[in-house]
Design an enzyme around this catalytic site. Structure first.
Site, mmCIF file in Angstrom:
data_model
loop_
_atom_site.group_PDB
_atom_site.id
_atom_site.type_symbol
_atom_site.label_atom_id
_atom_site.label_comp_id
_atom_site.label_asym_id
_atom_site.label_seq_id
_atom_site.Cartn_x
_atom_site.Cartn_y
_atom_site.Cartn_z
ATOM 1 N N HIS A 182 7.285 1.306 -14.189
ATOM 2 C CA HIS A 182 7.885 0.212 -14.973
ATOM 3 C C HIS A 182 6.820 -0.878 -14.912
ATOM 4 O O HIS A 182 6.452 -1.312 -13.809
ATOM 5 C CB HIS A 182 9.216 -0.207 -14.332
ATOM 6 C CG HIS A 182 9.887 -1.397 -14.963
ATOM 7 N ND1 HIS A 182 11.245 -1.412 -15.252
ATOM 8 C CD2 HIS A 182 9.410 -2.608 -15.334
ATOM 9 C CE1 HIS A 182 11.560 -2.587 -15.789
ATOM 10 N NE2 HIS A 182 10.459 -3.337 -15.845
ATOM 11 N N GLY A 220 -3.657 4.071 -9.030
ATOM 12 C CA GLY A 220 -2.793 3.560 -7.966
ATOM 13 C C GLY A 220 -1.388 3.188 -8.400
ATOM 14 O O GLY A 220 -0.618 2.667 -7.599
ATOM 15 N N HIS A 245 4.459 -3.747 -14.328
ATOM 16 C CA HIS A 245 4.534 -4.902 -13.428
ATOM 17 C C HIS A 245 3.133 -5.416 -13.174
ATOM 18 O O HIS A 245 2.160 -4.681 -13.277
ATOM 19 C CB HIS A 245 5.213 -4.527 -12.100
ATOM 20 C CG HIS A 245 4.578 -3.357 -11.420
ATOM 21 N ND1 HIS A 245 4.846 -2.066 -11.796
ATOM 22 C CD2 HIS A 245 3.665 -3.282 -10.419
ATOM 23 C CE1 HIS A 245 4.132 -1.235 -11.045
ATOM 24 N NE2 HIS A 245 3.395 -1.950 -10.207
ATOM 25 N N HIS A 262 0.712 -7.505 -10.498
ATOM 26 C CA HIS A 262 0.511 -7.981 -9.131
ATOM 27 C C HIS A 262 -0.153 -9.355 -9.207
ATOM 28 O O HIS A 262 -1.131 -9.532 -9.946
ATOM 29 C CB HIS A 262 -0.440 -7.050 -8.365
ATOM 30 C CG HIS A 262 0.079 -5.659 -8.167
ATOM 31 N ND1 HIS A 262 0.595 -5.212 -6.973
ATOM 32 C CD2 HIS A 262 0.152 -4.597 -9.023
ATOM 33 C CE1 HIS A 262 0.958 -3.939 -7.093
ATOM 34 N NE2 HIS A 262 0.696 -3.540 -8.329
HETATM 35 P P1 5GP Z 1 1.912 -0.049 -8.162
HETATM 36 O O1 5GP Z 1 1.334 0.760 -7.033
HETATM 37 O O2 5GP Z 1 2.846 0.808 -9.018
HETATM 38 O O3 5GP Z 1 0.930 -0.815 -8.972
HETATM 39 O O4 5GP Z 1 2.794 -1.164 -7.473
HETATM 40 C C1 5GP Z 1 4.045 -0.926 -6.946
HETATM 41 C C2 5GP Z 1 4.254 -1.958 -5.862
HETATM 42 O O5 5GP Z 1 5.641 -2.032 -5.586
HETATM 43 C C3 5GP Z 1 3.560 -1.611 -4.550
HETATM 44 O O6 5GP Z 1 2.640 -2.647 -4.225
HETATM 45 C C4 5GP Z 1 4.692 -1.498 -3.549
HETATM 46 O O7 5GP Z 1 4.374 -2.025 -2.283
HETATM 47 C C5 5GP Z 1 5.814 -2.267 -4.220
HETATM 48 N N1 5GP Z 1 7.156 -1.790 -3.905
HETATM 49 C C6 5GP Z 1 7.575 -0.501 -3.863
HETATM 50 N N2 5GP Z 1 8.884 -0.435 -3.586
HETATM 51 C C7 5GP Z 1 9.303 -1.732 -3.445
HETATM 52 C C8 5GP Z 1 10.570 -2.308 -3.134
HETATM 53 O O8 5GP Z 1 11.586 -1.642 -2.947
HETATM 54 N N3 5GP Z 1 10.625 -3.677 -3.076
HETATM 55 C C9 5GP Z 1 9.532 -4.456 -3.291
HETATM 56 N N4 5GP Z 1 9.690 -5.785 -3.193
HETATM 57 N N5 5GP Z 1 8.308 -3.935 -3.578
HETATM 58 C C10 5GP Z 1 8.206 -2.594 -3.655
HETATM 59 ZN ZN ZN Z 2 12.527 0.151 -15.415
#
Ligand code: 5GP
Ligand code: ZN
Length: 105
Positions: free
Chosen positions: A94, A89, A96, A98
């Protein structure tokens, strides 16, 4: 700083809920829990796979920042997640973290 990276850009210019020494927290744009925050380190690595590039001190401070942000948001019970790879998912490459919480008991 990687100009092509969304979270490098948000680290610099985003709407930060909290900021520490090399870390920020923002609200997820598409929350999956009543409170859904993202903790983003300044130091760009694509994913947790590259965590050996972080020093022991950075790792310690990152985990402490996550706990501080949760406490500041008054979350007593919460979940911390890292998606590693698209199959799990991950959509932003980069590292991060949650932080999800705020459910009614
Ligand atoms: P991943 O799916 O990579 O673990 O998490 C990426 C998260 O970044 C997702 O939950 C998505 O909703 C969030 N996200 C994507 N683009 C943006 C944005 O422009 N601003 C913010 N605040 N969250 C974002
Ligand atoms: Zn970065």
């Amino acid at each position: 700083m990687n100009d092509d990276c969304l979270f490098c850009t948000l680290y610099r210019d985003g709407d930060h809920v909290a900021a520490g020494d090399g870390f920020v927290a923002i609200r997820d744009i598409n929350p999956q829990a009543p409170v859904h925050l993202l903790v983003i380190p300044e130091h760009h690595i694509d994913s947790l796979r590259e965590i050996a590039e972080f020093s022991a001190d950075e790792n310690k401070r990152m985990l402490e920042f996550i706990a501080e942000v949760a406490a500041r948001e008054k979350l007593t019970d919460y979940r911390v997640e890292v998606n590693v790879g698209p199959g799990a998912g991950q959509t932003v490459f980069h590292l991060h973290w949650h932080i999800k919480g705020g459910w009614k008991p």
